[in-house]
Design an enzyme around this catalytic site. Structure first.
Site, short mmCIF file in Angstrom:
data_model
loop_
_atom_site.label_atom_id
_atom_site.label_comp_id
_atom_site.label_asym_id
_atom_site.label_seq_id
_atom_site.Cartn_x
_atom_site.Cartn_y
_atom_site.Cartn_z
N HIS A 58 -46.20 46.19 -30.65
CA HIS A 58 -46.74 47.09 -29.64
C HIS A 58 -47.96 46.39 -29.03
CE1 HIS A 58 -44.95 50.96 -31.60
NE2 HIS A 58 -44.06 50.00 -31.45
N GLU A 60 -51.09 47.05 -28.91
CA GLU A 60 -52.26 46.98 -29.78
C GLU A 60 -52.09 45.91 -30.85
OE1 GLU A 60 -51.72 51.41 -28.66
OE2 GLU A 60 -50.44 49.70 -29.12
N CYS A 88 -49.82 54.71 -31.33
CA CYS A 88 -48.90 55.40 -32.23
C CYS A 88 -49.49 55.36 -33.64
CB CYS A 88 -47.53 54.72 -32.17
SG CYS A 88 -47.47 53.13 -33.02
N CYS A 91 -49.89 51.74 -35.01
CA CYS A 91 -50.97 50.97 -34.41
C CYS A 91 -52.34 51.52 -34.80
CB CYS A 91 -50.82 50.95 -32.89
SG CYS A 91 -49.39 50.00 -32.35
#
Length: 157
Positions: A58, A60, A88, A91
């Site tokens: 992701h 991040e 999320c 993360c």
């Protein structure tokens, strides 16, 4: 602990625009992030969603990997991560375990769900609340009007 509310809104917006620029590199999943040193505003790392290459990449996580590659696994407490979408649970947990000083996001998980992105329905705030040892700050909604539009127009496969 960094006081994100003491930072001028214009500063948060400037760094969120850098995260938006990263997000534009992946039009189908425009999750972009930058890590900024709070003391002087130096951009220390950047990342964009690459979950097609690896499911954990992701925006991040990609930015965290870039940070470690450039600066080693130290100094997290003085850093702020700016991200186009609310982190999320995976993360947010990674950011908490790193001990990052702050997290600033734009579009909320609720809004991401509304426009068709699958999301685990657990907010970054809820993850942070479950980690009382974390001393970082969390701020949401910065430039959300802009990022909401970015997410709403993307085609998802």
């Amino acid at each position: 602990m960094l006081d994100l509310n003491a930072t001028p809104a214009a500063t948060h917006e400037r760094f969120m625009r850098l995260a938006i620029a990263q997000a534009r590199r992946n039009p189908a999943a425009p999750f972009g992030a930058v890590i900024v040193r709070a003391a002087d505003g130096a951009v220390m790392a950047e990342g964009v969603n690459a979950s097609g290459e690896h499911p954990t990449l992701h925006g991040e996580i990609a930015a965290m990997n870039d940070y470690v590659q450039r600066h080693g696994n130290a100094g997290w407490g003085g850093m702020v991560l700016y991200t186009t979408g609310e982190p999320c649970p995976m993360c947010m947990s990674a950011l908490i375990w790193a001990g990052i000083g702050g997290v600033v996001h734009a579009t909320s998980i609720a809004r991401l769900k509304q426009v068709g992105f699958d999301q685990i329905d657990l907010t970054a705030e809820a993850v942070a609340a479950a980690a009382p040892f974390w001393r970082g700050g969390l701020l949401g909604g910065v430039l959300a009007t802009e990022t909401d539009r970015l997410f709403a127009v993307q085609e998802r496969g």
